[in-house]
Design an enzyme around this catalytic site. Structure first.
Site, PDB file in Angstrom:
ATOM      1  N   GLN A   1       2.205  -6.115  -2.825  1.00 53.99           N
ATOM      2  CA  GLN A   1       2.583  -6.117  -1.406  1.00 53.99           C
ATOM      3  C   GLN A   1       3.901  -5.333  -1.219  1.00 53.99           C
ATOM      4  OE1 GLN A   1       1.779  -9.641  -2.687  1.00 53.99           O
ATOM      5  NE2 GLN A   1      -0.231  -8.728  -2.504  1.00 53.99           N
TER       6      GLN A   1
ATOM      7  N   LYS B   1       2.255   2.017  -5.170  1.00 59.14           N
ATOM      8  CA  LYS B   1       2.883   1.474  -6.383  1.00 59.14           C
ATOM      9  C   LYS B   1       1.980   1.649  -7.587  1.00 59.14           C
ATOM     10  CE  LYS B   1       3.122  -2.595  -4.423  1.00 59.14           C
ATOM     11  NZ  LYS B   1       2.743  -2.214  -3.062  1.00 59.14           N
TER      12      LYS B   1
ATOM     13  N   ASP C   1       0.811  -1.228   0.000  1.00 56.99           N
ATOM     14  CA  ASP C   1       0.000   0.000   0.000  1.00 56.99           C
ATOM     15  C   ASP C   1       0.837   1.267   0.000  1.00 56.99           C
ATOM     16  OD1 ASP C   1      -2.328  -1.606   0.139  1.00 56.99           O
ATOM     17  OD2 ASP C   1      -1.947  -1.863   2.285  1.00 56.99           O
TER      18      ASP C   1
ATOM     19  N   GLY D   1      -4.341  -4.605  -3.857  1.00 56.60           N
ATOM     20  CA  GLY D   1      -5.364  -3.638  -4.240  1.00 56.60           C
ATOM     21  C   GLY D   1      -4.638  -2.383  -4.665  1.00 56.60           C
ATOM     22  N   HIS D   2      -4.682  -2.071  -5.928  1.00 58.64           N
ATOM     23  CA  HIS D   2      -3.936  -0.923  -6.435  1.00 58.64           C
ATOM     24  C   HIS D   2      -4.908   0.189  -6.791  1.00 58.64           C
ATOM     25  CE1 HIS D   2      -0.448  -3.838  -7.571  1.00 58.64           C
ATOM     26  NE2 HIS D   2      -0.565  -3.618  -6.285  1.00 58.64           N
TER      27      HIS D   2
HETATM   28  P1  IMP Z   1      -2.248 -12.854   2.527  1.00 58.22           P
HETATM   29  O1  IMP Z   1      -1.353 -12.309   1.457  1.00 58.22           O
HETATM   30  O2  IMP Z   1      -3.709 -12.675   2.213  1.00 58.22           O
HETATM   31  O3  IMP Z   1      -1.913 -14.251   2.921  1.00 58.22           O
HETATM   32  O4  IMP Z   1      -2.008 -11.961   3.843  1.00 58.22           O
HETATM   33  C1  IMP Z   1      -0.793 -12.007   4.576  1.00 58.22           C
HETATM   34  C2  IMP Z   1      -0.434 -10.642   5.128  1.00 58.22           C
HETATM   35  O5  IMP Z   1      -0.095  -9.784   4.054  1.00 58.22           O
HETATM   36  C3  IMP Z   1      -1.561  -9.936   5.878  1.00 58.22           C
HETATM   37  O6  IMP Z   1      -0.989  -9.152   6.909  1.00 58.22           O
HETATM   38  C4  IMP Z   1      -2.166  -9.034   4.820  1.00 58.22           C
HETATM   39  O7  IMP Z   1      -2.833  -7.928   5.387  1.00 58.22           O
HETATM   40  C5  IMP Z   1      -0.921  -8.625   4.080  1.00 58.22           C
HETATM   41  N1  IMP Z   1      -1.170  -8.249   2.677  1.00 58.22           N
HETATM   42  C6  IMP Z   1      -1.402  -9.080   1.641  1.00 58.22           C
HETATM   43  N2  IMP Z   1      -1.551  -8.393   0.500  1.00 58.22           N
HETATM   44  C7  IMP Z   1      -1.394  -7.102   0.815  1.00 58.22           C
HETATM   45  C8  IMP Z   1      -1.391  -5.904   0.042  1.00 58.22           C
HETATM   46  O8  IMP Z   1      -1.539  -5.889  -1.190  1.00 58.22           O
HETATM   47  N3  IMP Z   1      -1.191  -4.749   0.732  1.00 58.22           N
HETATM   48  C9  IMP Z   1      -0.959  -4.731   2.063  1.00 58.22           C
HETATM   49  N4  IMP Z   1      -0.927  -5.827   2.818  1.00 58.22           N
HETATM   50  C10 IMP Z   1      -1.149  -6.998   2.199  1.00 58.22           C
HETATM   51 MG    MG Z   2      -2.881  -2.035  -1.796  1.00 63.01          MG
END
Ligand code: IMP
Ligand code: MG
Length: 442
Positions: A220, A20, A17, A44-45
């Protein structure tokens, strides 16, 4: 910055977040191919175009620019239902998603309903033990686990019912959640996607061979990397620079630039260590002004000061060649702005050397925060002016320039871009001189 015949990686250098999506959208104007290479619709972009907010989860952010192709690489895990929905939403808005323009690698793994169910079950069980990760619940971890088990179907398996049946016959334990309705829906989407399935790795290499510019969009942030992040509070893909080349299938030396994206502060969604985390009115203010609510799950993001210790670590692991700093406008009007410049180990009272490796070590880290004078350039990111660019006399005020210099000196990486608001037009390119967007260093 976008070299011909090479790839540029836009990599999250915090916990995701960072913004990007906006930077990729800005750069995509100069790219020939924009690719996602890891993660899935946990991402989520958010991109603002003329006051309209567009959020993508799987589609590369370059999709909003007409001049480039977009692709999903083999390292991504794809929820076909989400992809189909996103495609129809974007097509309805007039974006070109014909197979000539949008490709998915045959080899990308599929997220099935089963994976989402397992994601939820595991979280519940960890939560009972007081150790929930706070995943997005999108089935990302279990889909990558299936890939490692060599259990999971790949996109190619959805294109023909006989492929899918053959896969299922060999993996009967994967049948859970695959009712005949779900299977029929999957086959329908598979048929629709079939013309888009290609060897994206080869495409990327071929484009570069004729001088094309490839933009790789990380998802991420590297502090969530499964090997180098704050394990186990991480996502389940490798998202450091080396792995991003692998997620697309291009030689790592083709990544000529690795731009680490940060915000002028930090956020983290989900659980896990977060040195410099704020609380109370200041946290609430930054969250509200910066609209720091998850674009995938809607969860409130935790807010903290920019952590230079973590950033320096990530600069090393990823070989960052430049930094892009976003959302400084959100901090406008604060008297002081903090920077985490060291961790003190509460167990010894001493400044910690190196990066914490165990959960116990992370728990013992207390941030040392240094303050810089705040800045006050015109803020466009408020509810009254939602997304509307505001005139700015000086996008980079002296106090902000001082802050940027401090970050650069600490991390040893030049800041190449400073965003000053959510719109694609709001931001300045800073030296070095060879950045083809003008050297605007104050
Ligand atoms: P997962 O990727 O759904 O398995 O989540 C694992 C961890 O990564 C959690 O803390 C999520 O909130 C975090 N996370 C996964 N994708 C994103 C992203 O795109 N932005 C921010 N945090 C993320
Ligand atoms: Mg995001």
């Amino acid at each position: 910055m976008l070299e011909h015949g090479a790839a540029t990686l836009i990599l999250g250098a915090q916990y995701g977040d960072e913004g990007k999506g906006k930077l990729v959208d800005v750069l995509a104007e100069h790219a020939d191919l924009v690719c996602r290479v890891q993660g899935g619709n946990n991402a989520g972009h958010t991109i603002w175009v003329k006051g309209e907010k567009i959020v993508t989860h799987l589609m590369p952010s370059g999709v909003l620019r007409e001049n480039c192709e977009v692709a999903i690489g083999a390292g991504v895990v794809v929820d076909p239902f989400v992809l189909a929905e996103e495609m129809s939403g974007l097509s309805a808005k007039g974006f070109d998603l014909r197979p000539e323009r949008f490709s998915v690698d045959y080899r990308a793994h599929v997220i099935l309903p089963y994976h989402k169910a397992v994601d939820m079950q595991r979280e519940l069980s960890r939560a009972k033990a007081g150790a929930a990760i706070g995943t997005t619940g999108r089935g990302i971890g279990p889909a990558y686990a299936s890939k490692a088990y060599r259990d999971g179907p790949r996109m190619i398996d959805l294109t023909t019912p006989s492929y899918f049946d053959a896969w299922l016959a060999q993996h009967p334990h994967m049948e859970e959640g695959l009712s005949s309705d779900v299977r029929a829906a999957l086959m329908g989407i598979g048929k629709q996607l079939a013309p888009h399935l290609k060897d994206v790795a080869m495409m990327a290499c071929n484009r570069m061979a004729v001088g094309g510019r490839v933009l790789v969009e990380g998802a991420q942030g590297a502090m969530l990397d499964v090997s180098f992040g704050t394990y186990p509070y991480v996502t389940s893909s490798s998202l450091v620079a080396g792995a991003c080349a692998g997620g697309l299938g291009i030689p790592p030396w083709k990544l000529k630039n690795v731009v680490g994206v940060i915000k002028a502060y930090a956020t983290r969604v989900g659980n896990g260590p977060f040195p410099g985390e704020l609380s109370g009115a200041l946290e609430t203010r930054i969250r509200e002004v910066g609209r720091e609510f998850g674009s995938t799950t809607g969860r409130s993001r935790r807010v903290g000061w920019l952590d230079l210790v973590a950033l320096r670590y990530l600069a090393r692991v990823n070989g960052l060649t430049g930094l892009a700093i976003m959302k400084a406008d959100v901090l406008s009007g604060l008297e002081d702005v903090g920077l985490v410049t060291a961790y003190r180990d509460a167990r010894t009272g001493k400044i910690a050397e190196g990066s914490p490796m165990s959960a116990e070590a992370w728990n013992a880290m207390e941030p040392v925060v240094e303050f810089c004078p705040g800045w006050d350039f015109v803020v466009s990111d408020t509810s009254e002016t939602q997304g509307q660019p505001q005139p700015k006399d000086s996008p980079v005020s002296p106090a902000y320039a001082h802050f940027l210099k401090k970050v650069e000196d600490f991390v040893g990486v030049p800041i190449v871009y400073a965003s000053t608001g959510p719109e694609r037009t709001e931001g300045v390119w800073l030296g070095p001189e060879d950045v083809p967007f003008g050297a605007l260093r104050p």
